[in-house]
Design a protein around this motif. Structure first.
Motif, PDB file in Angstrom:
ATOM      1  N   ASN A 151      48.150  70.796  86.302  1.00  0.00           N
ATOM      2  CA  ASN A 151      49.650  71.048  86.975  1.00  0.00           C
ATOM      3  C   ASN A 151      50.406  71.691  86.029  1.00  0.00           C
ATOM      4  N   LEU A 152      49.848  71.529  84.473  1.00  0.00           N
ATOM      5  CA  LEU A 152      50.530  72.467  83.445  1.00  0.00           C
ATOM      6  C   LEU A 152      49.948  73.648  83.278  1.00  0.00           C
ATOM      7  N   GLY A 153      48.951  73.929  83.932  1.00  0.00           N
ATOM      8  CA  GLY A 153      48.176  75.405  83.853  1.00  0.00           C
ATOM      9  C   GLY A 153      47.123  75.524  82.813  1.00  0.00           C
ATOM     10  N   HIS A 154      46.831  74.172  82.308  1.00  0.00           N
ATOM     11  CA  HIS A 154      45.540  74.218  81.355  1.00  0.00           C
ATOM     12  C   HIS A 154      44.642  73.310  81.550  1.00  0.00           C
ATOM     13  N   PRO A 155      43.541  73.626  82.428  1.00  0.00           N
ATOM     14  CA  PRO A 155      42.786  72.724  83.186  1.00  0.00           C
ATOM     15  C   PRO A 155      41.734  72.097  81.938  1.00  0.00           C
ATOM     16  N   VAL A 156      41.485  70.809  82.261  1.00  0.00           N
ATOM     17  CA  VAL A 156      40.605  70.281  81.296  1.00  0.00           C
ATOM     18  C   VAL A 156      39.179  70.644  81.334  1.00  0.00           C
ATOM     19  N   LEU A 157      38.420  70.764  80.234  1.00  0.00           N
ATOM     20  CA  LEU A 157      37.286  71.492  79.995  1.00  0.00           C
ATOM     21  C   LEU A 157      36.300  70.471  79.366  1.00  0.00           C
ATOM     22  N   ALA A 158      36.933  69.449  78.885  1.00  0.00           N
ATOM     23  CA  ALA A 158      36.110  68.239  78.403  1.00  0.00           C
ATOM     24  C   ALA A 158      36.948  67.067  78.164  1.00  0.00           C
ATOM     25  N   LEU A 159      36.497  65.714  78.389  1.00  0.00           N
ATOM     26  CA  LEU A 159      37.335  64.575  78.134  1.00  0.00           C
ATOM     27  C   LEU A 159      36.537  63.613  77.702  1.00  0.00           C
ATOM     28  N   HIS A 160      36.983  62.968  76.627  1.00  0.00           N
ATOM     29  CA  HIS A 160      36.221  62.025  75.902  1.00  0.00           C
ATOM     30  C   HIS A 160      37.383  60.731  75.731  1.00  0.00           C
ATOM     31  N   ARG A 161      37.198  59.647  75.849  1.00  0.00           N
ATOM     32  CA  ARG A 161      37.654  58.500  75.542  1.00  0.00           C
ATOM     33  C   ARG A 161      37.435  57.714  74.223  1.00  0.00           C
ATOM     34  N   VAL A 162      38.220  57.672  73.041  1.00  0.00           N
ATOM     35  CA  VAL A 162      37.829  57.304  71.840  1.00  0.00           C
ATOM     36  C   VAL A 162      38.011  55.836  71.427  1.00  0.00           C
ATOM     37  N   ALA A 163      39.034  55.414  72.213  1.00  0.00           N
ATOM     38  CA  ALA A 163      39.527  54.026  71.942  1.00  0.00           C
ATOM     39  C   ALA A 163      40.323  53.210  73.138  1.00  0.00           C
ATOM     40  N   ILE A 164      40.214  52.023  73.319  1.00  0.00           N
ATOM     41  CA  ILE A 164      41.068  51.267  74.233  1.00  0.00           C
ATOM     42  C   ILE A 164      41.584  50.296  73.116  1.00  0.00           C
ATOM     43  N   ALA A 165      43.255  50.312  73.367  1.00  0.00           N
ATOM     44  CA  ALA A 165      44.068  49.522  72.336  1.00  0.00           C
ATOM     45  C   ALA A 165      43.521  50.196  71.116  1.00  0.00           C
ATOM     46  N   ASN A 166      43.079  48.956  70.175  1.00  0.00           N
ATOM     47  CA  ASN A 166      42.713  49.370  68.727  1.00  0.00           C
ATOM     48  C   ASN A 166      41.129  49.261  68.711  1.00  0.00           C
ATOM     49  N   ILE A 167      40.512  49.267  69.835  1.00  0.00           N
ATOM     50  CA  ILE A 167      38.976  49.151  69.695  1.00  0.00           C
ATOM     51  C   ILE A 167      38.507  50.484  69.846  1.00  0.00           C
ATOM     52  N   ALA A 168      37.926  51.006  68.760  1.00  0.00           N
ATOM     53  CA  ALA A 168      37.436  52.280  68.691  1.00  0.00           C
ATOM     54  C   ALA A 168      35.853  52.508  68.755  1.00  0.00           C
ATOM     55  N   LEU A 169      35.291  53.433  69.412  1.00  0.00           N
ATOM     56  CA  LEU A 169      33.993  53.772  69.544  1.00  0.00           C
ATOM     57  C   LEU A 169      33.422  54.015  68.162  1.00  0.00           C
ATOM     58  N   ALA A 170      34.065  54.285  67.158  1.00  0.00           N
ATOM     59  CA  ALA A 170      33.472  54.667  65.658  1.00  0.00           C
ATOM     60  C   ALA A 170      32.239  55.385  65.636  1.00  0.00           C
ATOM     61  N   ASN A 171      31.182  54.697  65.377  1.00  0.00           N
ATOM     62  CA  ASN A 171      29.812  55.507  65.221  1.00  0.00           C
ATOM     63  C   ASN A 171      28.932  54.862  66.304  1.00  0.00           C
ATOM     64  N   LEU A 172      29.576  54.511  67.406  1.00  0.00           N
ATOM     65  CA  LEU A 172      28.614  53.810  68.648  1.00  0.00           C
ATOM     66  C   LEU A 172      28.335  55.161  69.205  1.00  0.00           C
ATOM     67  N   LYS A 173      26.774  55.440  69.543  1.00  0.00           N
ATOM     68  CA  LYS A 173      26.177  56.305  69.911  1.00  0.00           C
ATOM     69  C   LYS A 173      26.587  56.577  71.542  1.00  0.00           C
ATOM     70  N   THR A 174      26.365  57.834  71.941  1.00  0.00           N
ATOM     71  CA  THR A 174      26.533  58.155  73.503  1.00  0.00           C
ATOM     72  C   THR A 174      25.382  57.601  74.260  1.00  0.00           C
ATOM     73  N   GLY A 175      25.748  56.497  75.242  1.00  0.00           N
ATOM     74  CA  GLY A 175      24.728  55.862  76.143  1.00  0.00           C
ATOM     75  C   GLY A 175      24.537  54.417  75.447  1.00  0.00           C
ATOM     76  N   SER A 176      24.990  54.330  74.545  1.00  0.00           N
ATOM     77  CA  SER A 176      24.858  52.679  73.723  1.00  0.00           C
ATOM     78  C   SER A 176      25.928  52.017  74.175  1.00  0.00           C
ATOM     79  N   TYR A 177      25.808  50.619  73.508  1.00  0.00           N
ATOM     80  CA  TYR A 177      26.705  49.653  73.735  1.00  0.00           C
ATOM     81  C   TYR A 177      26.732  48.464  72.643  1.00  0.00           C
ATOM     82  N   ARG A 178      27.890  47.741  72.485  1.00  0.00           N
ATOM     83  CA  ARG A 178      27.853  46.738  71.672  1.00  0.00           C
ATOM     84  C   ARG A 178      28.498  45.599  72.210  1.00  0.00           C
TER      85      ARG A 178
END
Length: 245
Positions: free
Chosen positions: A203-230
């Motif tokens: 809507n603002l004229g700048h479409p998303v090229l890539a979107l990555h969520r890095v944290a939920i609340a203060n729970i951050a991905l940090a060094n968690l690799k793509t496709g991994s879990y803990r």
């Protein structure tokens, strides 16, 4: 030990407490052969025969699980996909197949995703009134002006309703005379409408090229690799779901 029936159903992963109440009121639960249609009934799963839709409830409640995953792009945030695409459960071993994602990240987005088999925990995180913050790093096409950034921060109208104020900061700008410039933003939202960031950006004229969520609340991905879990720690669960403690 006796407890309220809806709490027992929730603890066994049948449904959240609110959903369990509706299951009871619908007459789908029986205790020792008697159909229960009112709330307030107590039972002991170790001594009483509890059935849901005619299926006997197991004596021992399953252990609640709380996982943080770094979801890759090209994976759907569901337990099953009619189109046969890879799901987040395909990234987990057999002992974690009973969990399900809390909210969603769309197919083309990546990053932090919580999975659990605790219905009350999931409902708490997803309920709009709790305003659980989520932090994203987003590449946009072009160079949004300060006016555009301010609009995003203050909110724009989506589906007839103003979005809540958001934290929006420019992280970096890439210019290349042979390509369209792009801008990386840090965006912190306290609401989660369907594809909200992508729709606002469009809507603002700048479409998303890539979107990555890095944290939920203060729970951050940090060094968690793509496709991994803990597994989440007890302190992290307490931060996300304080009413449980």
């Amino acid at each position: 030990m006796s407890d309220r029936l809806q709490k027992i159903l929730s603890r066994h992963g049948i449904a959240s407490r609110r959903e369990a109440e509706q299951i009871i009121l619908a007459g789908r639960v029986a205790v020792n052969g008697r159909t229960i249609t009112e709330l307030g009934m107590k039972a002991d799963p170790e001594r009483d025969r509890i059935e849901v839709d005619g299926k006997l409830l197991q004596t021992n409640a399953p252990e609640f699980l709380y996982l943080l995953m770094n979801k890759p792009t090209g994976v759907v945030s569901t337990c099953d996909d009619p189109q046969g695409r890879k799901t987040v459960l395909d990234l987990l071993p057999s002992q974690y197949q009973q969990v399900y994602p809390v909210g969603r990240l769309d197919y083309n987005s990546s990053g932090a995703l919580i999975l659990t088999n605790d219905g009350d925990f999931a409902n708490y995180l997803m309920h709009p009134r709790h305003h659980v913050a989520k932090t994203y790093e987003v590449w946009l096409k072009g160079l949004p002006s300060h006016h555009i950034i301010k609009q995003w921060q203050e909110g724009i109208v989506l589906d007839g309703k103003l979005t809540l104020p958001a934290t929006v900061n420019i992280l970096q700008i890439e210019r290349n005379k042979y390509q369209t410039p792009r801008t990386q933003l840090q965006i912190i939202l306290s609401e989660g409408r369907n594809r909200q960031i992508r729709r606002v950006a469009e809507n603002l004229g700048h479409p998303v090229l890539a979107l990555h969520r890095v944290a939920i609340a203060n729970i951050a991905l940090a060094n968690l690799k793509t496709g991994s879990y803990r597994l989440l720690s007890d302190d992290e669960i307490k931060t996300l779901y304080p009413i449980q403690f």
